[in-house]
Design an enzyme around this catalytic site. Structure first.
Site, PDB file in Angstrom:
ATOM      1  CD  GLU A 175      -2.966  -1.192   2.298  1.00 25.19           C
ATOM      2  OE1 GLU A 175      -4.085  -1.611   1.920  1.00 25.19           O
ATOM      3  OE2 GLU A 175      -2.663  -0.635   3.374  1.00 25.19           O
TER       4      GLU A 175
ATOM      5  NE  ARG B 296       0.975  -5.233   9.732  1.00 20.41           N
ATOM      6  CZ  ARG B 296       0.340  -4.480   8.906  1.00 20.41           C
ATOM      7  NH1 ARG B 296       0.579  -3.845   7.812  1.00 20.41           N
ATOM      8  NH2 ARG B 296      -1.161  -4.755   9.171  1.00 20.41           N
TER       9      ARG B 296
ATOM     10  CG  ASP C 150      -7.205  -5.440   4.894  1.00 18.27           C
ATOM     11  OD1 ASP C 150      -6.806  -5.714   5.978  1.00 18.27           O
ATOM     12  OD2 ASP C 150      -6.915  -4.323   4.435  1.00 18.27           O
TER      13      ASP C 150
ATOM     14  CD  GLU D 230      -9.877  -0.697   7.911  1.00 21.19           C
ATOM     15  OE1 GLU D 230      -8.997  -1.480   8.521  1.00 21.19           O
ATOM     16  OE2 GLU D 230      -9.673  -0.355   6.909  1.00 21.19           O
TER      17      GLU D 230
HETATM   18  C1  BDP Z   1      -6.251  -2.009   6.085  1.00 21.30           C
HETATM   19  C2  BDP Z   1      -6.363  -0.599   6.528  1.00 21.30           C
HETATM   20  C3  BDP Z   1      -5.142   0.359   6.356  1.00 21.30           C
HETATM   21  C4  BDP Z   1      -3.877  -0.405   6.893  1.00 21.30           C
HETATM   22  C5  BDP Z   1      -3.877  -1.536   6.306  1.00 21.30           C
HETATM   23  C6  BDP Z   1      -2.882  -2.454   7.086  1.00 21.30           C
HETATM   24  O1  BDP Z   1      -7.518   0.029   5.679  1.00 21.30           O
HETATM   25  O2  BDP Z   1      -5.740   1.385   6.908  1.00 21.30           O
HETATM   26  O3  BDP Z   1      -2.959   0.554   6.755  1.00 21.30           O
HETATM   27  O4  BDP Z   1      -4.891  -2.450   6.588  1.00 21.30           O
HETATM   28  O5  BDP Z   1      -2.955  -3.205   7.683  1.00 21.30           O
HETATM   29  O6  BDP Z   1      -7.065  -2.738   6.303  1.00 21.30           O
HETATM   30  O7  BDP Z   1      -1.614  -2.119   6.833  1.00 21.30           O
END
Ligand code: BDP
Length: 710
Positions: free
Chosen positions: A303, A336, A377, A405
């Protein structure tokens, strides 16, 4: 006389009308026990043995606080055991405890033993550990016995954590904004640190120690290199000082490009000697300030975060370079596995496994690879992540998301214990049948579990009363991944709402059914990732216009005129092939896959006959309605508890359930309106049409929904 006074005090407080509680006290409320129990307990806890090391002081303070609250008197500290009813606290080496020869050896550094014993002819309770932290954990367990009204006359309790690292991950930014936080600002008041230590930090440490959490990553995984600057490290040191007596180590997230941003280097290539030297110096600097610093957590090449792939290096190259800097200090590196890349057209479900499985055995000993519970996720339901069991030579730690979330933020009542139990008890078949995810976690040389915290500066800490249960349950599962959701819910309910079975019974019932209701009204039958863009608040199954394909809900449900669901079988993306053969065979077979995961793995015709005899379309609609009905049932249960719990918390929960009910209806209506526009099928008899046309739902905008990270 003192006993009598205490009894009167207890009677008085029991007779008072339910007073206003905010929830700040969490499960450590220590309210007075009923008179019959008061009499039973008082004789067993008259005084305690004083010790002067910080953790033992914390332990005796807790004992005093708990006893004062629940039994109505302050037990006093004495230097020697003077009489019956003493609580003797200490390590196995302490002079009073050593002669008892307690079997502490196999309990490890953090384990404890609570035993009714006789010392110098007196009937006492011994709370012992190999180290002071075990004693503190033992005191919390002892107090829990009283909180949950267990006898304490003939005790022989021993326990030890099954995982070594039990850590919270705070996704907290340095400006106190909490990514995916629904409980207010970050509790870390960086601006006032290190000068002011908010008493809340101590309460936080107590709460965590009470459930065995022994680490906290203070900063967001989407990391800011500034947290590694000297002025920030001074603040971190101050927090570490507060947490230390409670056995909690601090950790930070490391931004992989920090050598460029802070060090002025031209590269962050992990194989560049200058880069490695920069990290080594930085880590040495941290340990000079905080000798028991826990280590670093890294999100890399995911991301938009920088990482070793930027330099054509592997995740192992990146992790090992940092691990080498930490190793001389005994620090841990948590790396991670949550990676997926825009450029990669492969099924997102497969990307982490594809990247990490070949790296098995390539990580240093002080690296833990941190894997989310599922391959996508944190959805309301996902199958377990295929990496569990697939990297036998690499310690894997679990990452759960405590903050909701994807399960309704703070206002939806969703107890996550059932979800975590489901994942932890899943059979990986690796290396053989009967090897649960929990066993995989317990088997590494280093072991751990991380939970993305739901803690903020709201008066109730977690954004809602019931979300405290998820914090609590996380600690319990991290301590024992083989724990069960229901007894944990029962303990939490008793400690948080009182011991009346007429109260705890319905509360536990609500909790145990709650997550399934959320699954039903948001993502039934194995659907996932259908929420609106960015903030993830509310439904958006129609969204198809985002730059990256795997950000679009349509990517996940793949609904079309012929049917719905993601074909991950061998003839589809073959994500099933990442599981052990028997699991792959089950998930890949439309007849054998559990229906709750059907659409996760299969694209299924709308008319497909389900086990209920209904068509898939009819079943889908039925599930949506079942979810809404589940919330209505919780509302009814809660209404019946009016007057049985304190009014302020009762009203807050009542209001939140009403919000949840409205939003469940919104999810149900919007989803059905959309999927019906694709399936073109009539609603089954007895199921109402959505209140509005599809465009009405599509037009809803909530740009200010909290917690949006982007
Ligand atoms: C997602 C979230 C995001 C996090 C990401 C993560 O929307 O904000 O940064 O996971 O775990 O679910 O890195």
């Amino acid at each position: 006389m003192r006993r009598l006074l205490a009894l009167m005090l207890v009677c008085l407080s029991l007779a008072l009308p339910a007073h206003a509680e905010t929830g700040y006290d969490l499960w450590l409320r220590y309210r007075p026990v009923e008179p019959a129990w008061q009499q039973r307990y008082a004789g067993r806890v008259s005084h305690y043995v004083v010790a002067d090391r910080p953790t033992l002081i914390a332990a005796t303070d807790e004992l005093r606080r708990g006893v004062a609250g629940m039994l109505g008197y302050e037990p006093v500290g004495r230097e020697t055991v003077m009489g019956d009813g003493a609580v003797v606290l200490g390590t196995g080496a302490s002079p009073l405890i050593a002669p008892l020869g307690l079997p502490l050896a196999k309990l490890g550094r953090e384990g404890f033993l609570i035993r009714s014993a006789t010392i110098e002819g007196r009937r006492v309770t011994v709370i012992a550990g190999n180290a002071d932290i075990g004693v503190l954990y033992g005191v919390f367990r002892f107090l829990k016995l009283i909180q949950t009204r267990q006898p304490i006359d003939a005790l022989d309790v021993s326990d030890a954590p099954k995982l070594r690292l039990r850590v919270l991950n705070h996704w907290d930014n340095l400006d106190r904004y909490v990514e995916r936080g629904y409980a207010g600002q970050s509790i870390w008041d960086w601006q006032k640190l290190p000068g002011h230590l908010d008493p809340r930090y101590t309460y936080y440490a107590r709460a965590n120690a009470s459930i065995g959490i022994n680490g906290t990553v203070l900063t967001n995984v989407n990391a800011n290199a500034d947290a590694l600057r000297p002025e920030w490290l001074a603040k971190v040191k101050a927090l570490a000082g507060v947490f230390r007596p409670y056995g909690i180590k601090v950790y930070l997230t490391a931004r992989f490009s920090a050598p460029i941003e802070l060090g002025g280097l031209k590269t962050a290539d992990p194989l560049d000697p200058q880069v490695a030297a920069w990290w080594k110096a930085k880590v040495d600097e941290i340990y000079r300030l905080i000798p028991d610093f826990g280590g670093l957590l890294v999100k890399a090449n995911s991301e938009g975060q920088p990482g070793p792939n930027d330099y054509k290096r592997s995740h192992a190259d990146g992790a090992n370079m940092l691990a080498d800097a930490l190793a001389p200090h005994g620090g841990t590196l948590m790396w991670r596995a949550f990676v997926y890349a825009a450029e990669n057209p492969d099924d997102r479900h497969k990307q982490a496994y594809t990247e990490f499985a070949p790296l098995d055995g390539k990580f240093r000993d002080n690296v833990l690879v941190q894997v989310k519970n599922g391959a996508i996720d944190f959805q309301p339901r996902e199958p377990f992540h295929p990496l569990f069991g697939a990297m036998p030579r690499t310690p894997l730690m679990m990452e759960f998301q405590i903050t909701k979330e994807y399960l309704g933020f703070a206002t939806h009542l969703a107890y996550l214990g059932t979800m975590w139990e489901e994942v932890l008890q899943a059979d990986t078949f690796r290396p053989r049948k009967g090897t649960s995810v929990a066993q995989v976690l317990e088997s590494g040389a280093t072991t751990g579990m991380a939970g993305v915290a739901n803690i903020g500066s709201d008066s109730n800490w977690s954004g809602s009363q019931f979300d405290q249960a998820n914090w609590y349950a996380f600690g319990r599962f991290a301590w024992d991944p083989d724990a069960r959701a229901e007894p944990i819910a029962r303990d939490w309910a008793a400690m948080t709402w009182g011991n009346d079975p007429a109260v705890t019974g319905p509360i536990v019932g609500m909790m145990m059914a709650s997550r399934e209701a959320v699954v039903d009204y948001m993502t039934p039958l194995g659907l996932g990732h259908l929420m609106a863009t960015g903030h993830h608040y509310g439904p958006g199954p129609w969204v198809a216009d985002l730059a990256r394909p795997e950000w679009n809900p349509t990517y996940y449900h793949k609904a079309d005129a012929s049917g719905i669901g993601f074909d991950r079988t061998r003839t589809g993306t073959d994500a099933v092939g990442q599981y052990a053969a028997p699991v792959a065979a089950q998930f890949g077979d439309g007849k054998r896959v559990p229906e709750k995961l059907l659409l996760w793995f299969h694209h299924v015709p709308w008319g497909h006959r389900m086990r209920s005899g209904r068509s898939l379309w009819d079943e889908l609609v039925t599930r949506y309605d079942r979810g809404v009905a589940g919330v209505a049932a919780m509302q009814a249960d809660w209404t019946a508890l009016e007057g049985k719990v304190d009014d302020r918390r009762w009203r807050e929960v009542r209001d939140f359930l009403a919000i949840q009910r409205d939003e469940a209806q919104w999810w149900r209506d919007a989803s059905i309106a959309y999927f019906q526009s694709v399936s073109k099928r009539p609603l089954p008899a007895g199921h109402a049409a959505p209140a509005h046309p599809l465009d009405w739902y599509k037009a809803i905008r909530t740009p200010y929904a909290p917690g949006n990270g982007k």
